[in-house]
Design a protein around this motif. Structure first.
Motif, PDB file in Angstrom:
ATOM      1  N   MET A   1       0.848  -1.197   0.000  1.00 18.73           N
ATOM      2  CA  MET A   1       0.000   0.000   0.000  1.00 18.73           C
ATOM      3  C   MET A   1       0.878   1.239   0.000  1.00 18.73           C
ATOM      4  SD  MET A   1      -2.890   1.173   2.773  1.00 18.73           S
ATOM      5  CE  MET A   1      -1.701   1.591   4.043  1.00 18.73           C
ATOM      6  N   THR A   2       0.542   2.199  -0.836  1.00 20.19           N
ATOM      7  CA  THR A   2       1.283   3.445  -0.851  1.00 20.19           C
ATOM      8  C   THR A   2       1.040   4.194   0.443  1.00 20.19           C
ATOM      9  OG1 THR A   2       1.004   3.579  -3.237  1.00 20.19           O
ATOM     10  CG2 THR A   2       1.627   5.594  -2.100  1.00 20.19           C
ATOM     11  N   GLN A   3       2.106   4.658   1.071  1.00 18.60           N
ATOM     12  CA  GLN A   3       1.970   5.320   2.358  1.00 18.60           C
ATOM     13  C   GLN A   3       1.473   6.746   2.198  1.00 18.60           C
ATOM     14  OE1 GLN A   3       2.363   3.907   5.430  1.00 18.60           O
ATOM     15  NE2 GLN A   3       2.467   2.069   4.171  1.00 18.60           N
ATOM     16  N   PRO A   4       0.461   7.150   2.990  1.00 13.99           N
ATOM     17  CA  PRO A   4      -0.038   8.510   2.905  1.00 13.99           C
ATOM     18  C   PRO A   4       0.924   9.490   3.564  1.00 13.99           C
ATOM     19  CG  PRO A   4      -1.184   7.347   4.644  1.00 13.99           C
ATOM     20  CD  PRO A   4      -0.283   6.345   3.970  1.00 13.99           C
ATOM     21  N   GLN A   5       0.864  10.714   3.119  1.00 18.18           N
ATOM     22  CA  GLN A   5       1.643  11.781   3.726  1.00 18.18           C
ATOM     23  C   GLN A   5       0.676  12.873   4.105  1.00 18.18           C
ATOM     24  OE1 GLN A   5       4.874  13.259   1.353  1.00 18.18           O
ATOM     25  NE2 GLN A   5       4.790  15.264   2.302  1.00 18.18           N
ATOM     26  N   MET A   6       0.751  13.356   5.357  1.00 15.81           N
ATOM     27  CA  MET A   6      -0.181  14.372   5.798  1.00 15.81           C
ATOM     28  C   MET A   6       0.554  15.652   6.138  1.00 15.81           C
ATOM     29  SD  MET A   6      -2.502  11.843   8.050  1.00 15.81           S
ATOM     30  CE  MET A   6      -1.047  10.889   8.414  1.00 15.81           C
ATOM     31  N   THR A   7      -0.109  16.778   5.935  1.00 16.06           N
ATOM     32  CA  THR A   7       0.500  18.056   6.212  1.00 16.06           C
ATOM     33  C   THR A   7      -0.414  18.879   7.088  1.00 16.06           C
ATOM     34  OG1 THR A   7      -0.495  19.030   4.246  1.00 16.06           O
ATOM     35  CG2 THR A   7       1.679  18.047   3.990  1.00 16.06           C
ATOM     36  N   GLY A   8       0.165  19.709   7.927  1.00 13.61           N
ATOM     37  CA  GLY A   8      -0.627  20.526   8.839  1.00 13.61           C
ATOM     38  C   GLY A   8      -1.161  21.790   8.192  1.00 13.61           C
ATOM     39  N   THR A   9      -0.573  22.239   7.095  1.00 13.37           N
ATOM     40  CA  THR A   9      -1.032  23.432   6.398  1.00 13.37           C
ATOM     41  C   THR A   9      -1.085  23.135   4.904  1.00 13.37           C
ATOM     42  OG1 THR A   9       1.248  24.225   6.253  1.00 13.37           O
ATOM     43  CG2 THR A   9      -0.067  25.006   8.110  1.00 13.37           C
ATOM     44  N   PRO A  10      -1.933  23.848   4.156  1.00  6.92           N
ATOM     45  CA  PRO A  10      -2.001  23.597   2.723  1.00  6.92           C
ATOM     46  C   PRO A  10      -0.652  23.820   2.044  1.00  6.92           C
ATOM     47  CG  PRO A  10      -3.857  24.926   3.471  1.00  6.92           C
ATOM     48  CD  PRO A  10      -2.909  24.831   4.624  1.00  6.92           C
ATOM     49  N   VAL A  11      -0.249  22.887   1.190  1.00  6.08           N
ATOM     50  CA  VAL A  11       1.036  23.009   0.506  1.00  6.08           C
ATOM     51  C   VAL A  11       0.858  23.064  -1.002  1.00  6.08           C
ATOM     52  CG1 VAL A  11       2.301  21.873   2.346  1.00  6.08           C
ATOM     53  CG2 VAL A  11       1.331  20.491   0.510  1.00  6.08           C
ATOM     54  N   ALA A  12      -0.326  22.833  -1.487  1.00  5.53           N
ATOM     55  CA  ALA A  12      -0.561  22.822  -2.930  1.00  5.53           C
ATOM     56  C   ALA A  12      -2.046  23.027  -3.175  1.00  5.53           C
ATOM     57  CB  ALA A  12      -0.090  21.494  -3.520  1.00  5.53           C
ATOM     58  N   GLU A  13      -2.400  23.061  -4.438  1.00  5.15           N
ATOM     59  CA  GLU A  13      -3.801  23.204  -4.813  1.00  5.15           C
ATOM     60  C   GLU A  13      -4.163  22.133  -5.821  1.00  5.15           C
ATOM     61  OE1 GLU A  13      -4.804  27.048  -6.242  1.00  5.15           O
ATOM     62  OE2 GLU A  13      -4.756  27.977  -4.254  1.00  5.15           O
ATOM     63  N   PHE A  14      -5.432  21.767  -5.815  1.00  3.86           N
ATOM     64  CA  PHE A  14      -5.980  20.882  -6.836  1.00  3.86           C
ATOM     65  C   PHE A  14      -7.347  21.405  -7.195  1.00  3.86           C
ATOM     66  CE2 PHE A  14      -8.519  17.109  -8.083  1.00  3.86           C
ATOM     67  CZ  PHE A  14      -7.805  16.772  -9.234  1.00  3.86           C
ATOM     68  N   GLN A  15      -7.560  21.658  -8.452  1.00  2.08           N
ATOM     69  CA  GLN A  15      -8.812  22.227  -8.957  1.00  2.08           C
ATOM     70  C   GLN A  15      -9.197  23.503  -8.205  1.00  2.08           C
ATOM     71  OE1 GLN A  15     -11.692  19.019  -8.804  1.00  2.08           O
ATOM     72  NE2 GLN A  15     -10.950  18.137 -10.726  1.00  2.08           N
ATOM     73  N   GLY A  16      -8.171  24.303  -7.871  1.00  2.00           N
ATOM     74  CA  GLY A  16      -8.412  25.571  -7.203  1.00  2.00           C
ATOM     75  C   GLY A  16      -8.658  25.472  -5.715  1.00  2.00           C
ATOM     76  N   ARG A  17      -8.505  24.274  -5.148  1.00  2.00           N
ATOM     77  CA  ARG A  17      -8.718  24.092  -3.707  1.00  2.00           C
ATOM     78  C   ARG A  17      -7.393  23.802  -2.999  1.00  2.00           C
ATOM     79  NH1 ARG A  17     -14.090  20.367  -2.859  1.00  2.00           N
ATOM     80  NH2 ARG A  17     -14.663  20.152  -5.047  1.00  2.00           N
ATOM     81  N   SER A  18      -7.242  24.338  -1.802  1.00  2.93           N
ATOM     82  CA  SER A  18      -6.052  24.057  -1.007  1.00  2.93           C
ATOM     83  C   SER A  18      -6.039  22.595  -0.591  1.00  2.93           C
ATOM     84  CB  SER A  18      -6.019  24.938   0.241  1.00  2.93           C
ATOM     85  OG  SER A  18      -5.878  26.295  -0.112  1.00  2.93           O
ATOM     86  N   VAL A  19      -4.905  21.956  -0.758  1.00  2.00           N
ATOM     87  CA  VAL A  19      -4.743  20.558  -0.363  1.00  2.00           C
ATOM     88  C   VAL A  19      -4.362  20.504   1.112  1.00  2.00           C
ATOM     89  CG1 VAL A  19      -3.335  18.480  -0.700  1.00  2.00           C
ATOM     90  CG2 VAL A  19      -4.140  19.784  -2.683  1.00  2.00           C
ATOM     91  N   LEU A  20      -5.151  19.797   1.897  1.00  2.00           N
ATOM     92  CA  LEU A  20      -4.932  19.680   3.334  1.00  2.00           C
ATOM     93  C   LEU A  20      -4.105  18.455   3.690  1.00  2.00           C
ATOM     94  CD1 LEU A  20      -8.564  20.574   4.448  1.00  2.00           C
ATOM     95  CD2 LEU A  20      -6.599  22.116   4.219  1.00  2.00           C
ATOM     96  N   ALA A  21      -4.124  17.459   2.849  1.00  2.00           N
ATOM     97  CA  ALA A  21      -3.333  16.239   3.038  1.00  2.00           C
ATOM     98  C   ALA A  21      -3.259  15.544   1.685  1.00  2.00           C
ATOM     99  CB  ALA A  21      -3.968  15.319   4.083  1.00  2.00           C
ATOM    100  N   ALA A  22      -2.176  14.805   1.463  1.00  2.15           N
ATOM    101  CA  ALA A  22      -2.013  14.134   0.175  1.00  2.15           C
ATOM    102  C   ALA A  22      -1.255  12.835   0.359  1.00  2.15           C
ATOM    103  CB  ALA A  22      -1.261  15.029  -0.805  1.00  2.15           C
ATOM    104  N   ARG A  23      -1.625  11.839  -0.443  1.00  2.34           N
ATOM    105  CA  ARG A  23      -0.840  10.623  -0.459  1.00  2.34           C
ATOM    106  C   ARG A  23       0.511  10.933  -1.094  1.00  2.34           C
ATOM    107  NH1 ARG A  23      -3.143   5.000  -2.910  1.00  2.34           N
ATOM    108  NH2 ARG A  23      -2.005   5.725  -4.752  1.00  2.34           N
ATOM    109  N   SER A  24       1.527  10.198  -0.706  1.00  5.19           N
ATOM    110  CA  SER A  24       2.890  10.534  -1.120  1.00  5.19           C
ATOM    111  C   SER A  24       3.073  10.553  -2.630  1.00  5.19           C
ATOM    112  CB  SER A  24       3.890   9.564  -0.477  1.00  5.19           C
ATOM    113  OG  SER A  24       3.584   8.228  -0.840  1.00  5.19           O
ATOM    114  N   ASP A  25       2.274   9.771  -3.356  1.00 13.23           N
ATOM    115  CA  ASP A  25       2.389   9.776  -4.820  1.00 13.23           C
ATOM    116  C   ASP A  25       1.490  10.825  -5.471  1.00 13.23           C
ATOM    117  OD1 ASP A  25      -0.096   8.672  -4.384  1.00 13.23           O
ATOM    118  OD2 ASP A  25       0.253   6.853  -5.568  1.00 13.23           O
ATOM    119  N   GLY A  26       0.731  11.562  -4.657  1.00 21.11           N
ATOM    120  CA  GLY A  26      -0.130  12.611  -5.171  1.00 21.11           C
ATOM    121  C   GLY A  26      -1.416  12.139  -5.807  1.00 21.11           C
TER     122      GLY A  26
END
Length: 235
Positions: A1-26
């Motif tokens: 299983m691909t390991q998830p990566q979580m972040t405490g603050t938005p680090v990127a956007e997807f479809q104009g929304r701030s990403v709050l957490a992302a799996r390591s492969d995106g």
């Protein structure tokens, strides 16, 4: 299983929304849900909880009400390859009386409309979490729990409470009391598809909630669970 990566603050956007957490492969990201997601959120709800009473399922109308009362607590998982919404969690703030915690789900959640949200509440109540069966086992629930805990820290809340569904109890309810069943799960003598996972995430069992909801898989029981924010600061 691909390991998830979580972040405490938005680090990127997807479809104009701030990403709050992302799996390591995106491939999968957690974002704040929007009113425009309501129909897709209902579809995920129905796929995740086929045994739940129709009166207790969250529908498009309910998800719109959640947005009206506490948008920050409404999270969605998006598949970045297809743009499809494949998971979600729904939370609101409340005050907790630990001596009188046993309330039916619909009473606690204001008939699933979150009219019970208290902007001054010092606990986050986990009303719902679900990952579509098509994408289970890929770390998406872990992403959602991490984003929830990040929200608790940002708001400086005491922690997270919820009525967990002991979904394995229905199969053994004729031979075990709910108290015996939960104790065996706590002792790691028995695995429950929901409660065991939450215990591994640092939640503790506070008590049993009889007649919490209408679901044969758990014989209508809920288990009141608690996760405490160790970074909470008295104000």
């Amino acid at each position: 299983m691909t390991q998830p990566q979580m972040t405490g603050t938005p680090v990127a956007e997807f479809q104009g929304r701030s990403v709050l957490a992302a799996r390591s492969d995106g491939r999968f990201v957690v974002v704040q849900a929007q009113a425009s997601d309501a129909a897709a959120l209902e579809a995920v709800q129905r796929a995740c909880f086929p045994d739940l009473s129709e009166s207790e399922l969250a529908t498009e109308r309910h998800f719109l009400s959640h947005q009206a009362h506490f948008p920050a607590g409404q999270l969605a998982v998006l598949d970045t390859e297809s743009g499809r919404l494949v998971g979600s969690s729904s939370d609101f703030q409340m005050r907790v009386d630990f001596a009188h915690y046993a309330h039916p789900y619909l009473e606690e959640t204001g008939d699933n409309l979150f009219t019970t949200h208290d902007p001054h509440g010092d606990w986050l109540y986990g009303a719902d979490i679900g990952v579509h069966p098509d994408v289970r086992g890929q770390g998406l629930a872990t992403l959602l729990y991490g984003a929830r805990h990040d929200l608790i820290r940002r708001l400086n809340l005491r922690g997270h409470v919820a009525g967990a569904m002991p979904k394995g109890y229905g199969a053994v309810c004729s031979t075990l009391s709910i108290e015996q069943y939960v104790m065996e799960v706590v002792r790691n003598e028995r695995a429950d598809p929901v409660l065991s996972v939450q215990l591994k995430r640092g939640y503790g069992v506070w008590g049993i909630i009889p007649d919490y909801l209408d679901d044969d898989s758990c014989c209508n029981h809920g288990v009141f669970i608690v996760w405490r924010n160790r970074e909470y600061k008295e104000t």
